[in-house]
Enzyme design. Structure first.
Site, PDB file in Angstrom:
ATOM      1  N   ASP A 123       0.831  -1.208   0.000  1.00  0.00           N
ATOM      2  CA  ASP A 123       0.000   0.000   0.000  1.00  0.00           C
ATOM      3  C   ASP A 123       0.864   1.255   0.000  1.00  0.00           C
ATOM      4  O   ASP A 123       0.672   2.163  -0.819  1.00  0.00           O
ATOM      5  CB  ASP A 123      -0.913   0.004   1.229  1.00  0.00           C
ATOM      6  CG  ASP A 123      -1.943  -1.109   1.213  1.00  0.00           C
ATOM      7  OD1 ASP A 123      -3.099  -0.835   0.878  1.00  0.00           O
ATOM      8  OD2 ASP A 123      -1.589  -2.252   1.542  1.00  0.00           O
ATOM      9  N   THR A 220      -7.400  -4.806   0.036  1.00  0.00           N
ATOM     10  CA  THR A 220      -6.209  -5.336   0.712  1.00  0.00           C
ATOM     11  C   THR A 220      -6.446  -6.723   1.278  1.00  0.00           C
ATOM     12  O   THR A 220      -5.539  -7.555   1.304  1.00  0.00           O
ATOM     13  CB  THR A 220      -5.746  -4.371   1.824  1.00  0.00           C
ATOM     14  OG1 THR A 220      -5.551  -3.070   1.261  1.00  0.00           O
ATOM     15  CG2 THR A 220      -4.439  -4.826   2.442  1.00  0.00           C
TER      16      THR A 220
END
Length: 452
Positions: A123, A220
């Site tokens: 990320d 995610t």
């Protein structure tokens, strides 16, 4: 019906560089459980009534690319932005594949945000490289970015090890920027420069001017579990999305692979010849507002370069407008969407197929490619939709011929800051206006009896 099979070897598509291997040398796929596929996603690809616009399975992706027209037509005013954005997302996909591979092999560092949602090295690293690339390409003073991650976690005492991992990942990836038609850094970036790049994504958006939206790893949870996820980058000008790029590293170019779990894709990748063009895992999809076209290209192979301008495969939404034949998408996680309401809505409108429950903005890609016809998301009370979760997907579906609105049929408003303010009940994306109208009417009829 769902495409489950007990004997994977019998269903293995041809042309994956396996001809030189005897059948005895192949793994026995029959022993794998059904959970090795998509038990939660129920992807339907076998309907004889479904119309696909993606590439035919009878020839390789690269061969098809040579026959197809220009990358994008329409206004040239954003041609440079499109070129850089596609290259940046291609490189971000490359980074994510490396990180995900390591994540699945060992217990990599996974942090929790304030809302307990997970965040990984990928990320922060993706946000850093895309921020750096955009600033390098257009000048940091000319680039404004609204993005999901911040630098607080990386700046805390005791985060040295995590920050070091992010810095190493960023530099490894930027060292190969030339493969994606981008400029390499003159030297290795230090920790402060990486933090600066991440922290530069601090725009609050708005109704005037130009800014980018970025979700570095959308989905995610899917990323951590080896499933679907996306890198989403969009450009917004005066409140309108004018350019969108979706990188879907685990979403195969070929529709016949949709019935297989990404973990199976990884096995085939290991068995296939390293230089084979016949197996292309993952894709990048993009569109420019007003062009009337959306495009898809395979991820850049580790031994190849992204050549620009490139030929790409045009994609279009499905032509199905009968709800009985349509497949609809919804989020996997119940926390962000009401499965019970969408199930009741699907029944009332006559949807017969099981839902395609998939992580991330890959749902938008599925609609744009014609792999599904409807995306419905009705958030529970108190949940606010972020603009980076929708911007890129909206313009791609629209240019591919689809429709995206809120549940009242109004366009999504990207001019009110970080959130989709004024959103009426939920988001509805459909392959065409006729199907969209039917869903809107069904929502109106069913809403008052819901508990949302």
């Amino acid at each position: 019906m769902p495409l489950y099979t007990a004997n994977l070897a019998a269903k293995l598509p041809h042309g994956f560089g396996l001809s030189g291997r005897s059948s005895s040398s192949l793994p026995n796929y029959a022993g794998f459980k059904c959970s090795f596929f998509f038990p939660s996603t129920h992807i339907h690809t076998s309907s004889p009534n479904r119309t696909y616009s993606s590439v035919s399975s009878s020839s390789s992706i690269m061969e098809d690319q040579k026959r197809v027209g220009p990358l994008v037509s329409g206004s040239e005013s954003l041609s440079q932005e499109l070129k850089v954005a596609v290259g940046a997302v291609q490189m971000a996909c490359f980074l994510c594949q490396r990180v995900q591979s390591n994540l699945l092999k060992k217990n990599a560092q996974i942090q929790a945000k304030d809302d307990n949602s997970p965040v990984t090295v990928a990320d922060w690293s993706v946000q850093a490289i895309i921020s750096w690339i955009l600033s390098k390409s257009f000048g940091s003073k000319n680039v404004s970015i609204v993005a999901e991650e911040d630098v607080q976690t990386l700046s805390k005492p005791g985060a040295d090890r995590l920050l070091k991992a992010v810095v190493e990942t960023v530099n490894e990836c930027l060292g190969e920027a030339h493969r994606f038609g981008l400029e390499n850094p003159e030297r290795t970036l230090c920790s402060s420069e990486v933090l600066e790049a991440i922290g530069r994504c601090n725009s609050s958006g708005g109704s005037t001017g130009k800014f980018w939206t970025l979700d570095p790893v959308d989905g995610t949870l899917g990323f951590i579990r080896g499933d679907q996820y996306a890198i989403a980058l969009a450009l917004i000008e005066d409140g309108e999305v004018v350019l969108g790029v979706l990188g879907c590293p685990n979403y195969p170019m070929r529709k016949e692979w949709l019935c297989y779990h990404p973990r199976y894709h990884r096995i085939i990748t290991k068995l296939s010849a390293a230089t084979s063009d016949s197996w292309d895992k993952g894709c990048v999809i993009y569109a420019q507002k007003g062009s009337g076209e959306a495009w898809m290209q395979p991820l850049v192979h580790e031994t190849k370069k992204l050549v620009w301008p490139n030929s790409a495969i045009p994609i279009q939404v499905s032509t199905i407008d009968d709800p009985a034949l349509a497949t609809f998408c919804e989020p996997v996680e119940k926390a962000n969407s009401s499965h019970s309401f969408t199930a009741g809505l699907a029944h009332s409108v006559g949807l017969r197929n099981q839902p395609l429950r998939v992580y991330s903005m890959v749902k938008y890609a599925a609609i744009a490619r014609g792999d599904a016809e409807i995306f419905m998301k009705f958030a529970r009370a108190g949940y606010k939709e972020k603009i980076w979760d929708h911007a890129a997907g909206v313009v791609i579906i629209q240019e591919a011929g689809g429709v995206v609105t809120d549940a009242r049929g109004r366009p999504l408003n990207f001019s009110k800051g970080m959130y989709l303010e004024g959103l009426d009940r939920g988001v509805i994306a459909c392959a065409g206006a006729s199907l969209h109208d039917k869903i809107i009417r069904a929502v109106d009829a069913s809403w008052n009896s819901s508990c949302l």
